[in-house]
Design a protein around this motif. Structure first.
Motif, PDB file in Angstrom:
ATOM      1  N   TYR A 139       0.853  -1.192   0.000  1.00  0.00           N
ATOM      2  CA  TYR A 139       0.000   0.000   0.000  1.00  0.00           C
ATOM      3  C   TYR A 139       0.885   1.237   0.000  1.00  0.00           C
ATOM      4  O   TYR A 139       1.793   1.377   0.829  1.00  0.00           O
ATOM      5  CB  TYR A 139      -0.905   0.006   1.227  1.00  0.00           C
ATOM      6  CG  TYR A 139      -1.683   1.283   1.388  1.00  0.00           C
ATOM      7  CD1 TYR A 139      -2.730   1.596   0.512  1.00  0.00           C
ATOM      8  CD2 TYR A 139      -1.375   2.181   2.404  1.00  0.00           C
ATOM      9  CE1 TYR A 139      -3.434   2.796   0.649  1.00  0.00           C
ATOM     10  CE2 TYR A 139      -2.075   3.367   2.551  1.00  0.00           C
ATOM     11  CZ  TYR A 139      -3.107   3.668   1.669  1.00  0.00           C
ATOM     12  OH  TYR A 139      -3.796   4.846   1.801  1.00  0.00           O
ATOM     13  N   GLN A 147      -2.713   3.856  -3.642  1.00  0.00           N
ATOM     14  CA  GLN A 147      -2.847   2.655  -4.470  1.00  0.00           C
ATOM     15  C   GLN A 147      -2.266   1.435  -3.755  1.00  0.00           C
ATOM     16  O   GLN A 147      -1.360   1.554  -2.916  1.00  0.00           O
ATOM     17  CB  GLN A 147      -2.142   2.850  -5.812  1.00  0.00           C
ATOM     18  CG  GLN A 147      -2.760   3.935  -6.692  1.00  0.00           C
ATOM     19  CD  GLN A 147      -2.050   4.055  -8.021  1.00  0.00           C
ATOM     20  OE1 GLN A 147      -0.984   3.485  -8.236  1.00  0.00           O
ATOM     21  NE2 GLN A 147      -2.645   4.814  -8.928  1.00  0.00           N
ATOM     22  N   THR A 148      -2.796   0.273  -4.132  1.00  0.00           N
ATOM     23  CA  THR A 148      -2.334  -0.995  -3.584  1.00  0.00           C
ATOM     24  C   THR A 148      -1.953  -1.921  -4.735  1.00  0.00           C
ATOM     25  O   THR A 148      -2.719  -2.078  -5.688  1.00  0.00           O
ATOM     26  CB  THR A 148      -3.422  -1.665  -2.732  1.00  0.00           C
ATOM     27  OG1 THR A 148      -3.791  -0.787  -1.660  1.00  0.00           O
ATOM     28  CG2 THR A 148      -2.919  -2.982  -2.147  1.00  0.00           C
TER      29      THR A 148
END
Length: 208
Positions: free
Chosen positions: A127, A133-134
Motif C-alpha cells: 500500500y 494505491q495498492t
C-alpha cells in the motif's frame, strides 16, 4: 493435443532406432553410437524434434489442464485449503516495508504436496500512502513438473482472499526449448575439414 505430442515423440524415437539398426547391421546399441557420433546432423535433428514435441506438450498441459481457484480463507492460524495436489496452511500476517515507502502486508502460507513439505510462500500487498494505491505481489512455487501461482486479492482481519493457479507440465516447456536450441547448435556447427597429407614429389631417375 497431448496424444499428437506422444505420437511425434514415438515416431522420432522409432525412426532413430531404425536408422541405428541399419548402421550396425541389425544391432541396436552399436548402431546408436554410430548414428549419434558419426552423423552430427542426425543427432541435432533428433534433439530438435524431441525438444519441439516436449515444448508443445508443456504448453498444452499448462493451458488445457490449468487449475484456477479463488480461495477465501478465515484469517486464523491453521486454516487450510486444498487446490489440486497442494495444501495451503495459513500461519498469520507479517507487516513490513516495501519499495518507495510502501506498507507491506504479507500472508505466510505453508505449502505441502502429497504429504511432503514444500516450504513457505509469502504473497504480499503493498500500500502506497502517497497515491493511495495498492499493488499485489504474487509468488510462484516451482516443483519438478508444475508451478503453483498464488496472487493476493484481499487481506482483512476476518479473512484473506487469494487467487491460486496450478500449471501442470510447465517444466516441459523449458526442457523442450533447451533441447531445441541444443539440436540447432549441433546441426549448424561447422564440420572439421580433413587435413590433406602433403605429397612429396620424387624426381625421375635418369637412365644411363
Amino acid at each position: 493435443g497431448l496424444g499428437a505430442c506422444v505420437f511425434a515423440l514415438t515416431a522420432a524415437a522409432y525412426g532413430f532406432a531404425r536408422a541405428a539398426r541399419r548402421a550396425a547391421g541389425g544391432a541396436l546399441l552399436p548402431g546408436l553410437r554410430r548414428a549419434l557420433v558419426g552423423r552430427r546432423s542426425r543427432l541435432g535433428g533428433l534433439a530438435a524434434h524431441l525438444g519441439m514435441a516436449l515444448a508443445v506438450a508443456g504448453l498444452l498441459g499448462s493451458t488445457v489442464y490449468k487449475l484456477e481457484r479463488r480461495v477465501e480463507l478465515p484469517a486464523q492460524q491453521g486454516a487450510r485449503v486444498t487446490v489440486g495436489d497442494y495444501l495451503l496452511t495459513f500461519q498469520g500476517y507479517r507487516e513490513g516495508s516495501g519499495p518507495q515507502g510502501a506498507q507491506r502486508l504479507s500472508a505466510i502460507l505453508d505449502v505441502s504436496a502429497d504429504g511432503e513439505d514444500g516450504g513457505v510462500i509469502q504473497p504480499h500487498l503493498d500500500y502506497f500512502p502517497a497515491s493511495g494505491q495498492t499493488t499485489a505481489g504474487a509468488v510462484i512455487h516451482g516443483d519438478t513438473w508444475q508451478d503453483l501461482f498464488v496472487s493476493p486479492e484481499e487481506y482483512g482481519e476476518d479473512q484473506l482472499v487469494v487467487h491460486v493457479s496450478v500449471f501442470p507440465l510447465i517444466r516441459l516447456v523449458w526442457v523442450g526449448a533447451g533441447l531445441l536450441v541444443a539440436g540447432a547448435c549441433v546441426s549448424l556447427w561447422p564440420r572439421r575439414r580433413p587435413v590433406a597429407e602433403p605429397v612429396t614429389a620424387t624426381a625421375p631417375r635418369s637412365v644411363a
